[in-house]
Design a protein around this motif. Structure first.
Motif, PDB file in Angstrom:
ATOM      1  N   LEU A 141       6.066   8.003  10.300  1.00 16.93           N
ATOM      2  CA  LEU A 141       5.118   7.497   9.210  1.00 16.93           C
ATOM      3  C   LEU A 141       5.304   7.555   8.346  1.00 16.93           C
ATOM      4  O   LEU A 141       5.811   5.751   7.714  1.00 16.93           O
ATOM      5  CB  LEU A 141       3.531   7.785   9.352  1.00 16.93           C
ATOM      6  CG  LEU A 141       2.340   7.278   8.023  1.00 16.93           C
ATOM      7  CD1 LEU A 141       1.976   5.518   8.182  1.00 16.93           C
ATOM      8  CD2 LEU A 141       1.442   8.348   7.822  1.00 16.93           C
ATOM      9  N   ALA A 142       6.148   8.545   7.809  1.00 18.67           N
ATOM     10  CA  ALA A 142       6.476   8.252   6.338  1.00 18.67           C
ATOM     11  C   ALA A 142       8.176   7.300   6.704  1.00 18.67           C
ATOM     12  O   ALA A 142       8.399   6.553   5.218  1.00 18.67           O
ATOM     13  CB  ALA A 142       7.050   9.633   5.591  1.00 18.67           C
ATOM     14  N   HIS A 168       0.987  -1.140  -0.222  1.00 18.05           N
ATOM     15  CA  HIS A 168       0.203   0.262   0.087  1.00 18.05           C
ATOM     16  C   HIS A 168       0.413   1.057   0.211  1.00 18.05           C
ATOM     17  O   HIS A 168       2.332   1.640   0.330  1.00 18.05           O
ATOM     18  CB  HIS A 168      -1.198   0.214   1.167  1.00 18.05           C
ATOM     19  CG  HIS A 168      -1.695  -0.994   1.183  1.00 18.05           C
ATOM     20  ND1 HIS A 168      -2.175  -1.311   0.226  1.00 18.05           N
ATOM     21  CD2 HIS A 168      -2.009  -2.138   2.138  1.00 18.05           C
ATOM     22  CE1 HIS A 168      -3.237  -2.810   0.761  1.00 18.05           C
ATOM     23  NE2 HIS A 168      -2.632  -3.067   2.308  1.00 18.05           N
ATOM     24  N   SER A 169       0.334   2.302  -0.712  1.00 14.60           N
ATOM     25  CA  SER A 169       0.878   3.370  -0.669  1.00 14.60           C
ATOM     26  C   SER A 169       0.566   4.157   0.224  1.00 14.60           C
ATOM     27  O   SER A 169      -0.772   4.445   0.900  1.00 14.60           O
ATOM     28  CB  SER A 169       0.974   4.102  -1.954  1.00 14.60           C
ATOM     29  OG  SER A 169       1.373   4.196  -3.154  1.00 14.60           O
ATOM     30  N   ILE A 170       1.188   5.539   0.451  1.00 16.45           N
ATOM     31  CA  ILE A 170       0.867   6.167   2.214  1.00 16.45           C
ATOM     32  C   ILE A 170       0.360   7.443   1.937  1.00 16.45           C
ATOM     33  O   ILE A 170       1.793   8.554   1.174  1.00 16.45           O
ATOM     34  CB  ILE A 170       1.687   5.819   3.308  1.00 16.45           C
ATOM     35  CG1 ILE A 170       1.303   4.834   4.001  1.00 16.45           C
ATOM     36  CG2 ILE A 170       0.726   6.989   4.369  1.00 16.45           C
ATOM     37  CD1 ILE A 170       0.481   4.276   5.062  1.00 16.45           C
ATOM     38  N   VAL A 171      -0.360   8.200   1.527  1.00 20.07           N
ATOM     39  CA  VAL A 171      -0.879   9.934   1.598  1.00 20.07           C
ATOM     40  C   VAL A 171      -1.279  10.618   2.975  1.00 20.07           C
ATOM     41  O   VAL A 171      -1.155   9.808   3.671  1.00 20.07           O
ATOM     42  CB  VAL A 171      -2.488   9.638   0.220  1.00 20.07           C
ATOM     43  CG1 VAL A 171      -2.655  11.482   0.142  1.00 20.07           C
ATOM     44  CG2 VAL A 171      -2.264   8.738  -0.815  1.00 20.07           C
ATOM     45  N   SER A 190       7.834  26.917   5.010  1.00 25.22           N
ATOM     46  CA  SER A 190       8.577  27.012   6.095  1.00 25.22           C
ATOM     47  C   SER A 190      10.279  25.869   6.612  1.00 25.22           C
ATOM     48  O   SER A 190      10.814  25.738   7.356  1.00 25.22           O
ATOM     49  CB  SER A 190       7.574  26.956   7.660  1.00 25.22           C
ATOM     50  OG  SER A 190       7.133  25.515   7.228  1.00 25.22           O
ATOM     51  N   GLY A 191      10.136  25.252   5.415  1.00 22.92           N
ATOM     52  CA  GLY A 191      11.431  23.690   5.627  1.00 22.92           C
ATOM     53  C   GLY A 191      10.832  22.702   6.572  1.00 22.92           C
ATOM     54  O   GLY A 191      11.583  22.123   6.435  1.00 22.92           O
ATOM     55  N   ARG A 192       9.530  22.630   6.503  1.00 21.56           N
ATOM     56  CA  ARG A 192       9.432  21.277   7.255  1.00 21.56           C
ATOM     57  C   ARG A 192       8.100  20.820   6.211  1.00 21.56           C
ATOM     58  O   ARG A 192       7.517  19.230   7.007  1.00 21.56           O
ATOM     59  CB  ARG A 192       8.048  21.790   7.786  1.00 21.56           C
ATOM     60  CG  ARG A 192       8.289  23.140   9.131  1.00 21.56           C
ATOM     61  CD  ARG A 192       7.012  23.199  10.368  1.00 21.56           C
ATOM     62  NE  ARG A 192       6.431  23.763   9.474  1.00 21.56           N
ATOM     63  CZ  ARG A 192       4.926  23.572   9.995  1.00 21.56           C
ATOM     64  NH1 ARG A 192       4.740  22.948  10.638  1.00 21.56           N
ATOM     65  NH2 ARG A 192       3.874  24.763   9.174  1.00 21.56           N
ATOM     66  N   VAL A 193       8.845  20.050   5.405  1.00 21.29           N
ATOM     67  CA  VAL A 193       8.586  18.718   4.167  1.00 21.29           C
ATOM     68  C   VAL A 193       9.718  17.804   4.491  1.00 21.29           C
ATOM     69  O   VAL A 193      11.148  17.979   5.065  1.00 21.29           O
ATOM     70  CB  VAL A 193       8.883  19.368   2.557  1.00 21.29           C
ATOM     71  CG1 VAL A 193       8.290  18.097   1.403  1.00 21.29           C
ATOM     72  CG2 VAL A 193       7.858  20.220   2.375  1.00 21.29           C
ATOM     73  N   SER A 194       8.675  16.595   4.662  1.00 22.99           N
ATOM     74  CA  SER A 194       9.755  16.029   5.177  1.00 22.99           C
ATOM     75  C   SER A 194      10.947  15.213   4.017  1.00 22.99           C
ATOM     76  O   SER A 194      10.256  15.334   2.420  1.00 22.99           O
ATOM     77  CB  SER A 194       9.223  14.024   5.277  1.00 22.99           C
ATOM     78  OG  SER A 194       9.179  13.189   5.359  1.00 22.99           O
ATOM     79  N   ASP A 195      11.896  14.575   4.541  1.00 19.80           N
ATOM     80  CA  ASP A 195      12.626  13.662   2.920  1.00 19.80           C
ATOM     81  C   ASP A 195      12.306  12.380   2.935  1.00 19.80           C
ATOM     82  O   ASP A 195      12.847  11.980   1.782  1.00 19.80           O
ATOM     83  CB  ASP A 195      14.375  13.893   3.720  1.00 19.80           C
ATOM     84  CG  ASP A 195      15.087  15.276   4.412  1.00 19.80           C
ATOM     85  OD1 ASP A 195      14.401  16.213   3.389  1.00 19.80           O
ATOM     86  OD2 ASP A 195      16.217  15.305   5.264  1.00 19.80           O
ATOM     87  N   TYR A 196      11.179  11.388   3.392  1.00 26.28           N
ATOM     88  CA  TYR A 196      10.793  10.244   2.973  1.00 26.28           C
ATOM     89  C   TYR A 196       9.571  10.863   1.791  1.00 26.28           C
ATOM     90  O   TYR A 196       8.080  10.252   1.793  1.00 26.28           O
ATOM     91  CB  TYR A 196      10.491  10.761   4.210  1.00 26.28           C
ATOM     92  CG  TYR A 196      10.988  10.017   5.081  1.00 26.28           C
ATOM     93  CD1 TYR A 196      12.751   8.280   5.100  1.00 26.28           C
ATOM     94  CD2 TYR A 196      11.685  10.593   6.401  1.00 26.28           C
ATOM     95  CE1 TYR A 196      13.164   8.546   5.774  1.00 26.28           C
ATOM     96  CE2 TYR A 196      12.972  10.601   7.510  1.00 26.28           C
ATOM     97  CZ  TYR A 196      13.866   9.585   6.915  1.00 26.28           C
ATOM     98  OH  TYR A 196      14.335   9.531   8.416  1.00 26.28           O
ATOM     99  N   GLY A 231       8.056   1.247   1.096  1.00 24.82           N
ATOM    100  CA  GLY A 231       6.948   1.864   0.477  1.00 24.82           C
ATOM    101  C   GLY A 231       7.045   3.268  -0.135  1.00 24.82           C
ATOM    102  O   GLY A 231       8.641   3.503   0.220  1.00 24.82           O
ATOM    103  N   ARG A 232       5.905   3.599  -0.759  1.00 18.28           N
ATOM    104  CA  ARG A 232       5.416   4.732  -1.231  1.00 18.28           C
ATOM    105  C   ARG A 232       5.195   5.866  -0.738  1.00 18.28           C
ATOM    106  O   ARG A 232       3.632   5.496   0.051  1.00 18.28           O
ATOM    107  CB  ARG A 232       4.675   4.275  -2.666  1.00 18.28           C
ATOM    108  CG  ARG A 232       5.264   5.375  -3.436  1.00 18.28           C
ATOM    109  CD  ARG A 232       4.432   4.665  -5.076  1.00 18.28           C
ATOM    110  NE  ARG A 232       4.607   6.501  -5.800  1.00 18.28           N
ATOM    111  CZ  ARG A 232       3.092   6.377  -5.937  1.00 18.28           C
ATOM    112  NH1 ARG A 232       1.925   5.768  -6.495  1.00 18.28           N
ATOM    113  NH2 ARG A 232       3.104   7.697  -7.412  1.00 18.28           N
TER     114      ARG A 232
END
Length: 176
Positions: free
Chosen positions: A48-49, A33-36, A70-76, A57-58
């Motif tokens: 989770l990511a 399963h992919s995670i949104v 704000s630079g808070r995007v996950s590297d995953y 997983g994707r």
């Protein structure tokens, strides 16, 4: 299947929630399963990511521009889908996902749960929303829904739109 997960971006919460969230990410990846999700690099979202990616997983992050700035995007995040605001984010999540799971979270998570459930009640989709009731986290919300039901404020049965699960095994049964 694309599983949208609503959850906290807060670090200062029960450590057990992180363990159980990692188990969900691992289970999702191991079952193809992919995670949104919200794409933030904090709290349960990041746990989770990270767990999903550790098991090949994707992940699909629906990321508001304010989070990006704000630079808070996950590297995953494998696939980043930018959006203007939280309303856009919820719509994009509904468009992307086959099922929705709510882990522990706050106002944003509750907003997401009820937006998706309300959309189902009037026929926009028939996708399940599942409250993952880790350590009884959603007990008070479930009691409130039962009270609203008893007072006649919910047409039909709320459990037709919002399911509850106490374990990953129960989640698996609901979505299979």
């Amino acid at each position: 299947m694309k599983i949208c997960v609503f959850c906290s971006a807060n670090q200062q919460i029960d450590p057990d929630f992180f363990v159980l969230t990692e188990e969900l990410g691992t289970w999702a990846a191991d079952n193809g399963h992919s995670i949104v999700y919200g794409g933030v690099n904090q709290g349960l979202m990041e746990a989770l990511a990270k767990a999903t990616k550790a098991h090949d997983g994707r992940t699909i992050g629906i990321v508001p521009m304010i989070v990006e700035k704000s630079g808070r995007v996950s590297d995953y995040v494998d696939v980043e889908i930018p959006c203007d605001n939280l309303s856009d984010r919820k719509q994009l999540m509904m468009d992307q996902a086959d099922v929705f799971i709510a882990l522990p979270g706050g106002i944003g998570t509750i907003d997401e749960v009820f937006t998706v459930a309300a959309s189902a009640t009037i026929g926009y989709h028939q996708k399940p929303v599942i409250l993952c009731n880790m350590k009884g986290f959603w007990d008070s919300l479930i009691a409130m829904l039962e009270d609203l039901q008893a007072k006649g404020m919910i047409r039909g049965n709320w459990r037709n739109y919002i399911k509850t699960a106490d374990s990953i095994e129960e989640i698996s049964r609901i979505i299979s």
